[in-house]
Write an enzyme that holds these catalytic residues in place. Structure first.
Site, PDB file in Angstrom:
ATOM      1  N   ASP A 285       0.861  -1.169   0.000  1.00 46.10           N
ATOM      2  CA  ASP A 285       0.000   0.000   0.000  1.00 46.10           C
ATOM      3  C   ASP A 285       0.906   1.230   0.000  1.00 46.10           C
ATOM      4  O   ASP A 285       2.080   1.172   0.389  1.00 46.10           O
ATOM      5  CB  ASP A 285      -0.935  -0.011   1.215  1.00 46.10           C
ATOM      6  CG  ASP A 285      -2.237   0.737   0.939  1.00 46.10           C
ATOM      7  OD1 ASP A 285      -2.268   1.578   0.022  1.00 46.10           O
ATOM      8  OD2 ASP A 285      -3.234   0.475   1.631  1.00 46.10           O
ATOM      9  N   GLU A 632     -17.228   9.850   4.743  1.00 49.37           N
ATOM     10  CA  GLU A 632     -16.635   8.544   5.038  1.00 49.37           C
ATOM     11  C   GLU A 632     -15.720   8.162   3.882  1.00 49.37           C
ATOM     12  O   GLU A 632     -16.056   8.345   2.709  1.00 49.37           O
ATOM     13  CB  GLU A 632     -17.705   7.479   5.255  1.00 49.37           C
ATOM     14  CG  GLU A 632     -18.623   7.227   4.078  1.00 49.37           C
ATOM     15  CD  GLU A 632     -19.564   6.047   4.309  1.00 49.37           C
ATOM     16  OE1 GLU A 632     -19.372   5.276   5.259  1.00 49.37           O
ATOM     17  OE2 GLU A 632     -20.499   5.899   3.496  1.00 49.37           O
TER      18      GLU A 632
END
Length: 885
Positions: A285, A632
């Protein structure tokens, strides 16, 4: 194209030596060089050899420094070998993302709500069609930018174990089996079915114990029990490895059992490469390798060299950087220090080039399928129709007291901050839709404008508004050479993003509301550029105005830099306006996506009064509420009541909306709530007081059309929840606790608001007697069959769900009940179909406390089938006794 609504965008073998002479490629992805006959005969240019052999040969010709440089997401060219630059970073979560126009499908959580494997396969195949078309379009102009390649960092198959996680919307929900089935089809659709070449690369992520919290993900260390690991966190990955040839895995930010995920020997070596048998390449990542040694993160090692060596030794082959360069640039020094040997680096680079050979990047276009997919495939009418079909299938009817479907001619009040909110369509990691249809637009088209009144009614949360529109041309002016006011702003466009030198062109722009397909300064496909706009803004009405500028755009009004605070502007008064723009590629964006938008909204309007007035004119109130992807998502700066850093601290509907709903209820008009969210909401008040509730998730670009068709009964809803809707965050364990106890339908001991698998229809279904053996050897597949009948008066789709419950739980990690099969069945009124499943042995057993799989040789289990979990009205069940051979 300048319509803001259409484009708002604020996300294993070691190398072996062969011939010594370098070779120059001249295929579709190669640098434009002449190749000699000898070089052309180099093994890595021989398409008859395997990708592994070709990759090993190519890597054997590289220097150590060249190999290390290839292990970065922004891999540079190696001209002497004919290797072009390649950017590994691309996204395809629910459509090709971050590279301009593409078909935008429902967000991943919405696709999971369809419970439709065939639809998922078709969607992924369409996404890969568009990805291939875009890639070859870019390569034709020698553009090798971020988000332009064929290696997609999708799907996200983490388990949505806690509804507070902001990135849960990117997943397929809380159940490992449903997640795995969706993942298998998505991977197969992305990668294609050619025997020799990959269509694109799919990357399953984030391996493997990863699901928030977002703000602390770079420093958190999580532990999962062996049983939870194998029961919950690994199964979807295992299913992808077993049933697809998935080419890539992304490892996560957080630490697991004391070591960063990308450097965990147990996670990466013992499990991934060992037990699970994955033999593709692993990408970190973005920034995860820096987290190995950053003092504010894991501080697991002390130096960059140690971080790079440890990650590669554990099997991380590719470093996605973090804006501070490639950590794998330190590998040559790490070799000198004896921290890693060059053969281990060779293995990693060979894995990377094996994937590029499998994609056909060094072969002639004529020999590679998928190279002739036309660019017209991108956002084609057929693809957008598929997006609309998926949106319909994703909508979940949670409550209906008979108000739905609406009758033709019904006058409706469309109210709520999400009624005309572009972000509810696209969620995150999105492309730019070409036919964005909000709920308001869909309802107006369906009901007729004369039957629709509208008001946003409130902020979406806190003081965050969704009512921004482009500052219109009617209020923007500039002075001409004679000092006279003329419409529009004086614009100058520069080749240099810093706007140095003379502009490439000047013109008058009516406003700042642009999405550019090509760079306006030089008409290139992906070049950086700068721009300025100057003039005055003359409001037509006095009021308090909040301004918002898109990325890369800096704006001052009346000498003040616009920000979060509204500005009081008077009608007819001139306020100087300046704007500067510099599109300079960074570590998360390149110049394939070019937009500049200056928007405003009034903050002094009584939206509540507007909403109440709109309701008075209507027969039915349609309230479009919930949250959106600005509240979100991934590691966000949001910090307001109910939201923190992309995550949620409350499951409740934001207070401004709840208060407005209560006021609308007081009108006595029927009240329908359509809730948009990527996560479960505690819709407790609405459950008691609204007449109908629809959970829309984030339904893609044709959301409005699909929602209006559901409300007016053009189809019967068939979406089913892929997550549990809890009543309160107080019902949940601590967010950072990775034990699965009292989480998800498999372990939750409380009473949910709406259970996993739940959803209503406009028709009724009945289930016939189940047929399955009473005694069964659990090491063999278990046949299960039953009939399902449409007992209503209209056609519909039932999502058939089969659950297994062990009567004696061997340990607390054995689920109380577990989804073991599902399918979708379309039925005409009165029609029946027999549904048959063979439950594989891995569906019948359970995991012991040490993580080992147990095939039961005694004991009993109950098999339940129906339109929901055991206990749902109309389900049928049968007890099975397990026996040994």
């Amino acid at each position: 194209m300048t319509t803001t609504t259409a484009r708002r965008l604020a996300a294993a073998l070691l190398a072996t030596s062969a011939l010594a002479a370098p070779a120059l490629a001249f295929a579709q992805d190669a640098a434009p060089q002449e190749a000699s006959a000898d070089q052309d005969r180099a093994p890595y240019m021989d398409a008859s050899l395997s990708p592994q052999e070709r990759a090993a040969d190519l890597v054997s010709r590289m220097t150590l420094e060249e190999k290390a440089a290839q292990m970065y997401d922004k891999a540079p060219a190696i001209e002497r070998l004919g290797v072009p630059a390649y950017n590994w970073w691309n996204e395809a979560l629910h459509g090709v993302a971050r590279a301009g126009h593409a078909t935008v499908f429902p967000q991943a959580i919405g696709m999971a709500a369809t419970w439709d494997e065939d639809l998922m396969l078709e969607i992924a195949n369409t996404i890969s069609d568009e990805g291939r078309a875009k890639y070859h379009h870019y390569i034709a102009e020698d553009v090798r930018a971020m988000y332009g390649g064929l290696t997609f960092w999708s799907p996200n198959i983490n388990i949505f174990r806690d509804p507070r996680w902001g990135r849960g919307q990117e997943t397929y929900g809380e159940d490992p089996f449903l997640t795995g089935r969706m993942a298998v089809n998505f991977v197969n659709g992305l990668q294609g079915d050619d025997e020799k070449y990959l269509k694109t690369v799919a990357t399953v992520k984030h391996y493997a114990v990863h699901s928030g919290p977002e703000p602390s993900r770079h420093r958190d260390d999580y532990s999962a029990s062996d049983a939870d690991l194998h029961e919950t966190y690994l199964p979807a990955f295992k299913m992808a490895f077993d049933e697809t040839e998935v080419a890539s895995v992304m490892c996560a930010y957080n630490a697991v059992w004391g070591a960063p995920a990308c450097g965990s020997e147990r996670l990466m070596v013992d499990l991934l490469r060992g037990e699970l048998g994955f033999d593709g390449y692993v990408v970190s990542d973005c920034g995860a390798i820096g987290d190995f040694y950053y003092p504010e993160a894991h501080a697991y090692v002390e130096t960059e060299e140690q971080a790079a060596a440890e990650a590669v030794k554990m099997g991380t082959d590719l470093n996605c950087g973090d804006g501070r360069g490639s950590k794998f640039d330190a590998l040559p020094a790490a070799v000198s220090e004896g921290l890693i040997d060059e053969a281990t680096i060779d293995q990693a680079v060979t894995r990377l080039f094996k994937a590029r050979f499998e994609l056909g990047m060094f072969d002639d276009d004529a020999d590679v399928p998928f190279t002739d997919i036309p660019f017209s495939e991108v956002a084609s009418e057929e693809n957008i129709a598929l997006s609309e079909q998926a949106a319909r299938a994703s909508l979940v009817l949670l409550k209906n007291d008979g108000v739905l479907p609406l009758q033709e001619g019904t006058k409706v009040a469309v109210i709520g901050p999400n009624a005309d909110n572009w972000w509810t369509l696209v969620a995150n990691y999105n492309g730019i839709p070409t036919q964005a249809t909000t709920a308001l637009a869909g309802v107006r088209e369906k009901a007729g404008e004369e039957n629709v009144t509208y008001s946003a009614g409130s902020a979406i949360a806190g003081d965050i508004y969704t009512t921004y529109d482009a500052v219109p041309a009617s209020v923007l002016f500039h002075e001409d050479e004679d000092g006279e006011m003329q419409p529009g702003l004086q614009a100058a466009y520069y080749d240099d993003p810093a706007r140095e030198g003379e502009p490439a062109k000047t013109q008058v722009d009516e406003n700042i509301d642009f999405y550019w397909e090509r760079t306006p300064s030089n008409d290139a496909l992906a070049d950086e550029f700068g721009a300025t706009w100057e003039g005055v803004i003359v409001p037509e009405e006095s009021g308090s105005y909040a301004f918002k500028a898109s990325r890369w755009l800096e704006v001052t009004v009346d000498g003040q830099e616009i920000g979060t605070e509204p500005m009081q502007l008077e009608a007819g008064q001139r306020y100087p306006l300046t704007a500067t723009f510099g599109l300079d590629s960074g570590w998360t964006r390149d110049a394939l996506e070019k937009f500049a938008e200056l928007e405003w909204t009034r903050t002094d309007i009584d939206l509540r009064a507007e909403a109440m007035a709109a309701a008075e004119e209507a027969d039915v109130v349609l309230f479009f509420g919930g949250i959106d992807a600005n509240l979100e998502g991934e590691e966000m700066p949001v910090e307001i009541d109910g939201f923190l850093g992309g995550d949620r601290t409350s499951l409740d509907l934001p207070a401004p909306q709840e208060e407005l709903l209560e006021a609308l209820k007081g009108t006595g008009k029927p009240l329908v709530l359509v809730n948009f969210s990527g996560s479960a909401m505690a819709l407790n008040w609405a459950d008691e007081n609204a007449d109908a509730i629809v959970q829309a998730f984030y339904p893609g670009e044709k959301a409005g059309t699909a929602i209006a068709d559901l409300l007016w009964g053009e189809f019967s809803p068939s979406g089913r929840l892929p997550v549990t809707f809890y009543r309160s965050v107080d019902d949940l364990p601590e967010f950072g606790d990775y034990s699965m106890q009292n989480r998800t339908y498999k372990y939750y001991t409380g009473e949910p608001l709406y259970p996993f698998g739940y959803g209503l229809s406009y028709t009724e279904f009945g289930f016939g007697k189940m047929k399955t053996p009473r005694r069964h050897d659990a090491s063999q597949p278990l046949p299960v069959s039953f009939t399902v009948t449409n007992e209503g008066e209209r056609e519909g789709r039932e999502v058939v769900q089969v659950y297994l419950s062990h009567e004696d739980r061997a340990n607390e990690s054995v689920p109380m009940k577990e989804l073991v099969a599902f399918d979708v069945v379309d039925l005409a009124p009165g029609e029946s179909k027999t549904v048959e499943f063979e439950l594989a042995p891995e569906r019948l057993g359970y995991f012991a406390e040490d993580g080992s799989f147990v095939t039961p040789t005694s004991g009993r289990a109950t098999i339940t089938a129906g339109g929901g979990q055991p206990g749902t009205e109309g389900t049928v069940s049968k007890r099975v006794t397990f026996r040994g051979e």
